[in-house]
Structure formats: structure tokens, C-alpha cells
Design a protein around this motif. Structure first.
Motif, PDB file in Angstrom:
ATOM      1  N   PRO A 190       0.842  -1.208   0.000  1.00 33.04           N
ATOM      2  CA  PRO A 190       0.000   0.000   0.000  1.00 33.04           C
ATOM      3  C   PRO A 190       0.877   1.257   0.000  1.00 33.04           C
ATOM      4  O   PRO A 190       1.943   1.283   0.599  1.00 33.04           O
ATOM      5  CB  PRO A 190      -0.799  -0.130   1.298  1.00 33.04           C
ATOM      6  N   ILE A 191       0.400   2.270  -0.696  1.00 30.65           N
ATOM      7  CA  ILE A 191       1.184   3.505  -0.797  1.00 30.65           C
ATOM      8  C   ILE A 191       1.429   4.113   0.576  1.00 30.65           C
ATOM      9  O   ILE A 191       2.529   4.584   0.873  1.00 30.65           O
ATOM     10  CB  ILE A 191       0.463   4.521  -1.715  1.00 30.65           C
ATOM     11  N   SER A 192       0.421   4.080   1.446  1.00 31.03           N
ATOM     12  CA  SER A 192       0.586   4.667   2.771  1.00 31.03           C
ATOM     13  C   SER A 192       1.650   3.939   3.576  1.00 31.03           C
ATOM     14  O   SER A 192       2.423   4.559   4.309  1.00 31.03           O
ATOM     15  CB  SER A 192      -0.753   4.642   3.507  1.00 31.03           C
ATOM     16  N   GLN A 193       1.707   2.598   3.453  1.00 31.55           N
ATOM     17  CA  GLN A 193       2.694   1.828   4.196  1.00 31.55           C
ATOM     18  C   GLN A 193       4.114   2.128   3.680  1.00 31.55           C
ATOM     19  O   GLN A 193       5.047   2.292   4.470  1.00 31.55           O
ATOM     20  CB  GLN A 193       2.401   0.336   4.067  1.00 31.55           C
ATOM     21  N   ALA A 194       4.271   2.221   2.364  1.00 28.89           N
ATOM     22  CA  ALA A 194       5.582   2.545   1.785  1.00 28.89           C
ATOM     23  C   ALA A 194       6.009   3.952   2.178  1.00 28.89           C
ATOM     24  O   ALA A 194       7.189   4.215   2.433  1.00 28.89           O
ATOM     25  CB  ALA A 194       5.541   2.395   0.273  1.00 28.89           C
ATOM     26  N   ALA A 195       5.055   4.875   2.242  1.00 30.71           N
ATOM     27  CA  ALA A 195       5.382   6.246   2.623  1.00 30.71           C
ATOM     28  C   ALA A 195       5.886   6.301   4.058  1.00 30.71           C
ATOM     29  O   ALA A 195       6.855   7.015   4.363  1.00 30.71           O
ATOM     30  CB  ALA A 195       4.164   7.142   2.451  1.00 30.71           C
ATOM     31  N   ARG A 196       5.233   5.519   4.961  1.00 32.32           N
ATOM     32  CA  ARG A 196       5.715   5.489   6.350  1.00 32.32           C
ATOM     33  C   ARG A 196       7.094   4.835   6.435  1.00 32.32           C
ATOM     34  O   ARG A 196       7.954   5.275   7.196  1.00 32.32           O
ATOM     35  CB  ARG A 196       4.708   4.725   7.221  1.00 32.32           C
ATOM     36  N   GLN A 197       7.309   3.798   5.637  1.00 35.71           N
ATOM     37  CA  GLN A 197       8.591   3.085   5.663  1.00 35.71           C
ATOM     38  C   GLN A 197       9.742   4.003   5.257  1.00 35.71           C
ATOM     39  O   GLN A 197      10.835   3.937   5.833  1.00 35.71           O
ATOM     40  CB  GLN A 197       8.521   1.886   4.712  1.00 35.71           C
ATOM     41  N   PHE A 198       9.506   4.880   4.255  1.00 34.69           N
ATOM     42  CA  PHE A 198      10.570   5.740   3.738  1.00 34.69           C
ATOM     43  C   PHE A 198      10.442   7.184   4.235  1.00 34.69           C
ATOM     44  O   PHE A 198      11.125   8.072   3.727  1.00 34.69           O
ATOM     45  CB  PHE A 198      10.578   5.701   2.207  1.00 34.69           C
ATOM     46  N   ASN A 199       9.561   7.401   5.212  1.00 34.19           N
ATOM     47  CA  ASN A 199       9.455   8.700   5.883  1.00 34.19           C
ATOM     48  C   ASN A 199       9.177   9.837   4.897  1.00 34.19           C
ATOM     49  O   ASN A 199       9.876  10.854   4.874  1.00 34.19           O
ATOM     50  CB  ASN A 199      10.721   8.985   6.691  1.00 34.19           C
ATOM     51  N   CYS A 200       8.162   9.643   4.062  1.00 33.65           N
ATOM     52  CA  CYS A 200       7.777  10.689   3.114  1.00 33.65           C
ATOM     53  C   CYS A 200       6.257  10.767   3.079  1.00 33.65           C
ATOM     54  O   CYS A 200       5.545   9.959   3.690  1.00 33.65           O
ATOM     55  CB  CYS A 200       8.349  10.419   1.725  1.00 33.65           C
ATOM     56  N   SER A 201       5.713  11.715   2.373  1.00 34.75           N
ATOM     57  CA  SER A 201       4.271  11.903   2.300  1.00 34.75           C
ATOM     58  C   SER A 201       3.647  10.918   1.311  1.00 34.75           C
ATOM     59  O   SER A 201       4.320  10.372   0.428  1.00 34.75           O
ATOM     60  CB  SER A 201       3.951  13.340   1.880  1.00 34.75           C
ATOM     61  N   TRP A 202       2.335  10.748   1.459  1.00 37.45           N
ATOM     62  CA  TRP A 202       1.609   9.847   0.564  1.00 37.45           C
ATOM     63  C   TRP A 202       1.696  10.314  -0.899  1.00 37.45           C
ATOM     64  O   TRP A 202       1.962   9.511  -1.787  1.00 37.45           O
ATOM     65  CB  TRP A 202       0.151   9.761   1.040  1.00 37.45           C
ATOM     66  N   PRO A 203       1.476  11.626  -1.191  1.00 37.62           N
ATOM     67  CA  PRO A 203       1.578  12.063  -2.596  1.00 37.62           C
ATOM     68  C   PRO A 203       2.963  11.833  -3.190  1.00 37.62           C
ATOM     69  O   PRO A 203       3.081  11.518  -4.383  1.00 37.62           O
ATOM     70  CB  PRO A 203       1.239  13.558  -2.529  1.00 37.62           C
ATOM     71  N   THR A 204       3.995  11.990  -2.375  1.00 34.61           N
ATOM     72  CA  THR A 204       5.349  11.777  -2.888  1.00 34.61           C
ATOM     73  C   THR A 204       5.560  10.316  -3.270  1.00 34.61           C
ATOM     74  O   THR A 204       6.105  10.003  -4.342  1.00 34.61           O
ATOM     75  CB  THR A 204       6.397  12.202  -1.836  1.00 34.61           C
ATOM     76  N   ALA A 205       5.134   9.418  -2.397  1.00 32.96           N
ATOM     77  CA  ALA A 205       5.282   7.998  -2.705  1.00 32.96           C
ATOM     78  C   ALA A 205       4.483   7.622  -3.955  1.00 32.96           C
ATOM     79  O   ALA A 205       4.951   6.857  -4.804  1.00 32.96           O
ATOM     80  CB  ALA A 205       4.817   7.166  -1.508  1.00 32.96           C
ATOM     81  N   LYS A 206       3.294   8.176  -4.080  1.00 34.85           N
ATOM     82  CA  LYS A 206       2.459   7.883  -5.258  1.00 34.85           C
ATOM     83  C   LYS A 206       3.112   8.403  -6.533  1.00 34.85           C
ATOM     84  O   LYS A 206       3.087   7.737  -7.581  1.00 34.85           O
ATOM     85  CB  LYS A 206       1.087   8.515  -5.069  1.00 34.85           C
TER      86      LYS A 206
END
Length: 330
Positions: free
Chosen positions: A26-42
Motif C-alpha cells: 500500500p502507498i501509505s505503508q511505503a510512505a511510512r517506511q521511507f518517511n515521506c508523504s503519501w503524494p510523494t510515494a504515489k
């Protein structure tokens, strides 16, 4: 733009995008893993899906189009006014109906924001040239300087005391208005086009015989340092238009060249050297007599050739372009 301590370097972006696209995180989980925002990960996941690993690199922030960009028609008009009228941003802005800041931005983009970038007479962009080896061309000219009276001149002592020293100088002549004259020093200068190595002599006139003598000694001086002179560029002074000058150049196997009349820019290297000569030697300090100033010339020439950084050759002294001959150079 990524930097050394960035949280998402291109490598980290790739790892995060692969987790989202390939491993179905999930995008939210990857964003938390790499310490960035949801839009950035997307965003990085979508780029990876569309472009692969190449999409992880930084892109230019320059917009694809700029609807408010100055029209080309106005750019041409601004450039025309700058070239032909030498107007500044405020004056040009008043004529074309634009803010001065916009005009300045256009001039900067066209490399015309400084008038030193254009020729003073024609308004055209300055074209600079340089021959590819020492001796391919030398520039010659004469710098006229008023002799210094005994006791010092007016530049350092003031008009009143300078005038008294002129009147008291032995051998001073008289002008038509009965003013004391101490004569003129004619500094015959020669400078190599490629290296900017300079040679100079001081004489009492600028006649053809004197100019030819300076040329012969300068050619010998350069030859002693391994430089063969092929061409000589001069202005249209009477000495350089004489038959004696022409015949001497033929004898020395040198091709004489002339500048266009009233175009000292063609001989700009030696014109600029004369300004440096005046600032660094002729008027740099107080001289109590003309002989004191003339005695200081050889030391200044050595400083100029060997130690003074020259901006036109990479802030190095002229001798640096003769490194293979440096041991012979004196």
C-alpha cells in the motif's frame, strides 16, 4: 533536487517504487517506511510504472511553456534599442511599454545587460580573437606621457606646486602661451597576441626611424626567447604607414597589418595594456623626476610578464603561456 543527505535519493526512490508497483505494498505503508508523504510515494510509483528505473532521476523544473514570456517581436525591439541607441532598461521600458525589470531580464538573456558586451561605435556584440601560438601576431603602438618635472608633478603635489616644479626644471621649453614645457615621453610598446608578453621602450619621438628600431629590437628580444614573429598589427600612424616600416617588415619576413581607421578596438589588446601600464607604472606612485619613473619601467614589466595574473589567460601571468621557454626568459 536530491543532495547528499536527501531522504529520497534516486536509489531510495527506486526501492520504494518497486515495493509499491512490484510487491503490491500500500502507498501509505511505503510512505511510512521511507518517511515521506503519501503524494510523494504515489508520484514516484507512477513514474516507475511509466518509465522504469530511468524515471527515478531528477527532472528540470523549467515549465514546458510560458504564456507570459515576452513576445519575440518585443525582444527584437529591445535588442535594437540597446544596440543602436545604447539605452538602459528604464528608457527602453518607457518606449516599449514594459517594466524596466522585464527589459533587464530580456537584456540579460540576450547577454546585452552590460554595455561592455557591445562595441561602442557599432553596437554589435564584441567579437574577440586570439592567435593560436606566440609570435603569430604582435601588436605595436605608442603611449604618450607628459614628462615629470624635477621635484614631482601636479598629480601628487597639486597644480600650484606642480607648476612651480615645471618652471624650475632644467631645460624646460616654453609653449606659445609662455607656459613651461617639460616634453613628452613616447612609450613604444609591443605585446604578443597569444601570450600577452610585453616589451616596451621609452623614446623622445614616434618617428618612423624610432618605430623601426623598436621593432627590430623587439623581434630580436622575442627570438631570444624562442618566438618567431610572423605578423605585426599597428594603427594608421604615420610611422607605421611609412615605406621604411614596410621595407623593414619585408626584411624581417613579417607581414604588416593595419587596423581600420578610427577603430582602436581592433588593436584592443595593446590599448588595454596601455591602461594597465598607466595604472600600474606611470601614475601608480609619486616620482620625483622623469628619470625615476623611467628607471622603474623594467621592474614593472618583469612584474607584469612574470607575476601579474591576466584575466584573459585564466588569471595566470603571460609567461605561463611560454612554459617551455621559462628557463630562458629574463
Amino acid at each position: 533536487m536530491s543532495h547528499a543527505n536527501a531522504a529520497l535519493t534516486p536509489r531510495q526512490r527506486l526501492r520504494m517504487a518497486r515495493l509499491i508497483v512490484d510487491d503490491r505494498w500500500p502507498i501509505s505503508q511505503a510512505a511510512r517506511q521511507f518517511n515521506c508523504s503519501w503524494p510523494t510515494a504515489k508520484r514516484w510509483a507512477e513514474r516507475y510504472a511509466a518509465m522504469g528505473e530511468d524515471g527515478m532521476q531528477d527532472r528540470s523544473s523549467r515549465p514546458h511553456r510560458n504564456p507570459n514570456r515576452t513576445p519575440q517581436r518585443l525582444v527584437r525591439k529591445i535588442v535594437h534599442l540597446r544596440w543602436k541607441k545604447r539605452l538602459g532598461p528604464v528608457a527602453i521600458g518607457a518606449k516599449v511599454g514594459m517594466p524596466a525589470s522585464t527589459v533587464h531580464a530580456v537584456l540579460t538573456r540576450c547577454r546585452l545587460n552590460r554595455l561592455s558586451h557591445v562595441d561602442k561605435r557599432t553596437g554589435e556584440v564584441v567579437r574577440r580573437y586570439e592567435h593560436d601560438k606566440p609570435g603569430a601576431m604582435i601588436h605595436v603602438d605608442v603611449k604618450k606621457l607628459g614628462n615629470i618635472p624635477d621635484g614631482g608633478g601636479w598629480r601628487y603635489l597639486g597644480k600650484q606646486q606642480g607648476g612651480k616644479n615645471r618652471a624650475a626644471t632644467v631645460g624646460a621649453g616654453r609653449s606659445k602661451r609662455r607656459q613651461p614645457l617639460v616634453g613628452t615621453a613616447f612609450v613604444h610598446t609591443v605585446i604578443d597576441d597569444h601570450s600577452r608578453v610585453a616589451y616596451a621602450e621609452i623614446h623622445a619621438d614616434e618617428q618612423a626611424v624610432t618605430a623601426v628600431g623598436v621593432l627590430r629590437r623587439a623581434v630580436s628580444w622575442f627570438a631570444a626567447r624562442g618566438i618567431t614573429v610572423e605578423r605585426v598589427l599597428s594603427d594608421n600612424g604615420s610611422a607605421y604607414k611609412s615605406h621604411l616600416w614596410r621595407d623593414t617588415c619585408t626584411e624581417l619576413n613579417i607581414t604588416p597589418k593595419k587596423t581600420r581607421p578610427y577603430r582602436p578596438q581592433t588593436n584592443g589588446k595593446i590599448e588595454r595594456f596601455h591602461r594597465t601600464l598607466a595604472d600600474g607604472w606611470a601614475f601608480s606612485r609619486f616620482y620625483a623626476s622623469e628619470s625615476a619613473r623611467r628607471n622603474a619601467l623594467p621592474a614593472w614589466l618583469h612584474e607584469y610578464n612574470h607575476h601579474r595574473p591576466h584575466t584573459a589567460i585564466g588569471s595566470k601571468p603571460p609567461i605561463s603561456r611560454l612554459t617551455n621557454l621559462a628557463g630562458q626568459y629574463t
